[in-house]
Design a protein around this motif. Sequence first.
Motif, short mmCIF file in Angstrom:
data_model
loop_
_atom_site.label_atom_id
_atom_site.label_comp_id
_atom_site.label_asym_id
_atom_site.label_seq_id
_atom_site.Cartn_x
_atom_site.Cartn_y
_atom_site.Cartn_z
N ALA A 170 0.83 -1.21 0.00
CA ALA A 170 0.00 0.00 0.00
C ALA A 170 0.86 1.26 0.00
CB ALA A 170 -0.91 -0.01 1.22
N ASN A 171 0.21 2.40 0.21
CA ASN A 171 0.86 3.70 0.43
C ASN A 171 1.84 4.08 -0.68
OD1 ASN A 171 -0.52 3.19 2.76
ND2 ASN A 171 1.10 3.81 4.15
N THR A 172 1.56 3.63 -1.89
CA THR A 172 2.34 3.92 -3.11
C THR A 172 3.76 3.40 -3.04
OG1 THR A 172 3.11 6.14 -2.50
CG2 THR A 172 0.94 5.99 -3.52
N PHE A 173 4.04 2.40 -2.19
CA PHE A 173 5.36 1.79 -2.16
C PHE A 173 5.49 0.78 -3.30
CE2 PHE A 173 5.51 2.84 2.63
CZ PHE A 173 6.06 4.09 2.36
N ILE A 174 6.59 0.02 -3.34
CA ILE A 174 6.99 -0.63 -4.58
C ILE A 174 6.00 -1.68 -5.10
CG2 ILE A 174 8.40 -2.53 -3.66
CD1 ILE A 174 10.49 -1.55 -5.89
N LEU A 175 5.34 -2.42 -4.20
CA LEU A 175 4.38 -3.40 -4.70
C LEU A 175 3.21 -2.71 -5.37
CD1 LEU A 175 5.92 -5.12 -2.29
CD2 LEU A 175 4.06 -6.71 -2.76
N GLN A 176 2.75 -1.62 -4.76
CA GLN A 176 1.67 -0.86 -5.38
C GLN A 176 2.14 -0.22 -6.68
OE1 GLN A 176 -0.41 1.87 -2.80
NE2 GLN A 176 -1.26 3.02 -4.51
N GLN A 177 3.40 0.20 -6.73
CA GLN A 177 3.92 0.82 -7.95
C GLN A 177 3.89 -0.16 -9.13
OE1 GLN A 177 7.81 2.48 -6.93
NE2 GLN A 177 6.92 3.34 -5.06
N PHE A 178 4.19 -1.42 -8.87
CA PHE A 178 4.14 -2.40 -9.95
C PHE A 178 2.71 -2.67 -10.41
CE2 PHE A 178 8.58 -3.35 -9.46
CZ PHE A 178 8.93 -3.93 -10.68
N PHE A 179 1.76 -2.57 -9.49
CA PHE A 179 0.38 -2.84 -9.87
C PHE A 179 -0.31 -1.64 -10.49
CE2 PHE A 179 -4.19 -3.67 -8.72
CZ PHE A 179 -4.37 -4.70 -9.64
N SER A 180 0.22 -0.46 -10.28
CA SER A 180 -0.43 0.77 -10.74
C SER A 180 -0.12 1.07 -12.21
CB SER A 180 0.05 1.95 -9.89
OG SER A 180 -0.33 3.18 -10.49
N PRO A 181 -1.13 1.39 -13.00
CA PRO A 181 -0.87 1.80 -14.39
C PRO A 181 -0.22 3.17 -14.48
CG PRO A 181 -3.20 2.00 -13.89
CD PRO A 181 -2.58 1.33 -12.70
N HIS A 182 -0.20 3.91 -13.37
CA HIS A 182 0.49 5.20 -13.40
C HIS A 182 1.99 5.02 -13.34
CE1 HIS A 182 2.22 8.98 -11.91
NE2 HIS A 182 1.27 9.54 -12.63
N SER A 183 2.44 4.19 -12.41
CA SER A 183 3.87 4.03 -12.19
C SER A 183 4.47 2.87 -12.97
CB SER A 183 4.15 3.85 -10.69
OG SER A 183 3.26 2.93 -10.11
N ASN A 184 3.65 2.00 -13.50
CA ASN A 184 4.14 0.85 -14.27
C ASN A 184 3.71 1.00 -15.73
OD1 ASN A 184 4.85 -1.61 -15.39
ND2 ASN A 184 4.04 -2.84 -13.72
N ARG A 185 4.65 1.39 -16.58
CA ARG A 185 4.38 1.56 -18.02
C ARG A 185 5.15 0.50 -18.83
NH1 ARG A 185 2.56 7.09 -18.22
NH2 ARG A 185 1.79 7.49 -16.11
N ARG A 186 5.53 -0.59 -18.19
CA ARG A 186 6.34 -1.61 -18.84
C ARG A 186 5.52 -2.35 -19.90
NH1 ARG A 186 10.78 -2.76 -15.10
NH2 ARG A 186 11.31 -4.58 -16.35
N THR A 187 6.24 -2.98 -20.81
CA THR A 187 5.59 -3.78 -21.84
C THR A 187 6.09 -5.22 -21.83
OG1 THR A 187 7.23 -3.05 -23.46
CG2 THR A 187 5.18 -1.79 -23.33
N ASP A 188 6.83 -5.60 -20.76
CA ASP A 188 7.32 -6.97 -20.67
C ASP A 188 6.39 -7.79 -19.78
OD1 ASP A 188 7.87 -5.99 -18.17
OD2 ASP A 188 10.05 -6.21 -18.29
N GLN A 189 6.88 -8.90 -19.25
CA GLN A 189 6.03 -9.77 -18.43
C GLN A 189 5.63 -9.14 -17.09
OE1 GLN A 189 7.86 -13.21 -16.59
NE2 GLN A 189 9.93 -12.41 -16.97
N TRP A 190 6.25 -8.00 -16.73
CA TRP A 190 5.98 -7.36 -15.45
C TRP A 190 5.08 -6.14 -15.59
CZ3 TRP A 190 7.47 -10.34 -11.54
CH2 TRP A 190 8.52 -11.24 -11.75
N GLY A 191 4.53 -5.89 -16.75
CA GLY A 191 3.68 -4.72 -16.91
C GLY A 191 2.86 -4.76 -18.18
N GLY A 192 1.96 -3.79 -18.30
CA GLY A 192 1.07 -3.72 -19.45
C GLY A 192 -0.35 -3.99 -19.01
N SER A 193 -0.78 -5.23 -19.14
CA SER A 193 -2.13 -5.59 -18.74
C SER A 193 -2.24 -5.65 -17.22
CB SER A 193 -2.50 -6.96 -19.32
OG SER A 193 -1.70 -7.98 -18.73
N ARG A 194 -3.44 -5.67 -16.74
CA ARG A 194 -3.67 -5.79 -15.30
C ARG A 194 -3.08 -7.09 -14.76
NH1 ARG A 194 -9.70 -4.89 -13.17
NH2 ARG A 194 -10.04 -6.85 -14.27
N GLU A 195 -3.21 -8.14 -15.53
CA GLU A 195 -2.69 -9.44 -15.11
C GLU A 195 -1.16 -9.39 -14.95
OE1 GLU A 195 -6.62 -9.78 -16.76
OE2 GLU A 195 -4.79 -8.90 -17.57
N LYS A 196 -0.50 -8.74 -15.90
CA LYS A 196 0.96 -8.66 -15.82
C LYS A 196 1.42 -7.71 -14.71
CE LYS A 196 1.96 -9.89 -20.63
NZ LYS A 196 2.55 -9.45 -21.92
#
Length: 971
Positions: A170-196
Amino acid sequence: MLRNLFDEIPLASGASFKNRLFMSPMTTQSAFYDGEITQQIIDYYAFRSGDAAAVIVESCFVEDKGRGFPGALGVDTDKKVAGLTELATAIKSKGSKAIMQIYHAGRMAWPEINGGATPISASPVAALRPNAPVPREMTEEQILEMITMFGDATRRAIEAGFDGVEIHGANTFILQQFFSPHSNRRTDQWGGSREKRAKFPLEVMKEVQRVAEAQKAENFIIGYRFSPEELEEPGIHFEDTMYLLNTLAELKPDYFHFSMGAYTRPSIVDSDNPEPLITKYLAHRSSALAQIPIMGVGSILQRTDAEDALKLGYDLLAVGKGFLIEPNWVNLIKEDQEVNDYAHINAQRKLLIPTPLWDFMAYMVIDPEEEKRKHERLKELQKVKLTFKPGTYTVEAKGHNSELAMNVTFSEERIEKIEADQSNESEGLSDQVFIRLPQQIIDSQTLNVDVISGASASSQGLIDGVAEAVELAGASSEVLKARPKPTVQWSKEVVEEEADVVIVGSGAAGISAALRADQMGLKTILLEKLSFVGGAISISGGNQVVMGSKLQARAGVCDDTVESMVEDFLANGSGLNVPELLTTLAENVGEATDWVHEYMGVEYDMENGLHILAEYRKNRELAYEDGGHGFAASARKALERSNVTIYLQTKAESLLTDGNGKVTGLTAVEDTGKRHNIHAQAVVLTTGGYGNNSNLLNHELNNILFYGTKSSTGDGILMATTPELNATTRLMEYGKIYPNGVEVSQGYAKSTIGGNIEVMKRSGLLVNTAGERIINERASNKEILNVLLKQDPQMLFLLMDAKNFEIFTEAVEEGGITREDLARWIENENETPQIFRADTLAELAEKAGMARESLVNTVARYNGWVEKQTDEDFDRQLKFLQEKVGEGPYYMIEQKPRFATTMGGLVANSQLQVLNRNDQVIEGLYAAGELVGGVMGSDSPSGANNAWALTSGKLAAENVHKTVAVEYVVQ
């Protein structure tokens, strides 16, 4: 089945909690510099342990460069296990379970508290907070290492004897950053879709569980804390969170923990939906998630609060304030005792609270005797029955532009009538003040009324004026100020409406767009969140580029060209201007000016003619008669003559779409709560800039004084950049910075530019903090600014003799700086803004902390150039070198960088259609004015912003008209 606060709760791990009550994790910021435990922390936790089912220890960083705040606890090395063991033992020996919260701050890790290390995150996207650094995007290897770090932290927690860990998602720390479409703009297996985007939190959970199993930690508790939503757009919405929790539930953790300020909190995204998030959670959880206890937090102090939270649907309750104020909180509520709302001001030592945490607790710490006196005084005042000496009393109160003459009429028992002469106030700017506030005061017989949004100076002036009249009528204004505020009924009415076009924002661009759309026969609705029409232009100096207009020709310039204007703007904007937008402005501003003059009825100051400015090779700027105030007054009259429907104090909240990316209208809410669903063939956003939204500003602009309208919060950007529309922006890091601000309150400025222009024609000088001239005072604003920004600190002083200070005083009144302001600032010379007065130059220098001889020599040298009729230092133009610095007393006033206008904004094409991140037109969505990024490049020359606002607003309406299928007749 009725649930009890003291039920035993079995967990999936095989452990159980002896009741439903927990001490919430709260940062003490009291660890050693390296994150080692201190005895103070151990004592603090031990004192609060025993009756609670578990104490959740504040977030412990898993990597030494992942601190989110100073004084943080660490679980990043094996050598910290010994100290953590003492903490776990202290908690458990009292009878509570010890749970360690583990985290990494990611992009929220400040370099200065992490050895200067650049923060890391899912993507190189800075957090929306002042001065946030851009993080480095984590590599695949770093991601895997981070997952291992959470596992290693879990092993250390087990070795230290903790009963469990809470993964901080929570609290915008790193786990939330990976789940957030604001802070996670990746296109690999760790970002993109909600599932990734959910993959990283899932892998961390799996690793923590794997380590617990490998360590053979029986009944080891694993929880997960989450923030249900984000305000950022794009950001996490509640349905995203439910997807994540339902997915994590398949791994069977022991509990989930809401991170909120109140257990009853509704959505912060859908702010008009009052449904608590817990009820939404219960309705959307999977069967697997339903088996996992859910923990609530926030605003739980009394036993009734806790029981209400259980009734609402929570299984476990985390309590913060209660344990801070009453370490024996569980036992108190078990015995049905009332818990104090506040801690005694002298109770820090008794409560064993570390000083950093005590300082943070300031809002819940009181002096009971002082508070009791205030409360008793308030009760006494509310009992007082007032009587007045009947009659009408004339008073004066401070308004936005001048003193307000007011007549207040009293009967023996009531205020009967309030009449204010607002002839010198900005017409339209304060209209609601003189309509609504008197009515509220009279209806409720109270002075405890809220100021009108956007007209706070006039509002306070009216309240103060009535208060003075009350005293003249022989009664106490303090009594009226103590009475309750008027009751406001919140409306649940929803109105469905249709229009051809709806325009958001009633500044210059919005007015222009609305009047032109109406002129062309379109059914037009204009929305304004403030109480007046006019926006920033209402309070501006009111200058405008008029290139190519009949007025420019009438003023004597007939040879100006599109090409010349484009070249001047490119030079001023560092070549960053968007060519198609700049050309659109240059080709159309002349026609727009003539339309503003002839159709809208705006008069230009032809008597004083075109301005001579360093930015332009041809004279192409005129002022409006009576400045921005005059423009706004004429524009409002034009709107009154039109068929435009205007909703004031009505905020556009979100754009409506057809589900395929086409904008079909918007939703808006009045300040009464009444909602409008407006269905339209086009929406034109003219919401202005984002200068008063620190989350949208870069580091430099966040450190520059803001002097624009408080309403400049980037509403249009936030509405258009939602995931569904995905509008793109450009040049967001640039703002129009001026070199002539005075800091009237922290972070906010007023402008002295009107006074500067007048005195620098004569003998006004700019000197640095060493008392030396460093530039030609008649250089362009941009040249002066460049010099100013290189100063340390970033400040110059404007030096004036007695004659010029009088001229300056009269000239700055238009910008809202009164004689009273100047006198007060001079009296308080050690406070901001800095303005000094002295009979001699030597004394003036001493007051300002300069070397006496430096300032004296600077003035003598300048006066020598006046005699010689040439400025050999800075080549001040001869026409401005005719007057010496004369007799005292002498004055110096600070000159700091200030900005109001932002250069960045939405990406739009030459038709003013908004584009998305794929460079595609968002059908049905247009933008105009300051909201459109790029036309000015890095900086706007004088008069350009008003020209662009009016021109682009007019063109946007014309382009909408081309696409809207209605019968029309062009007038």
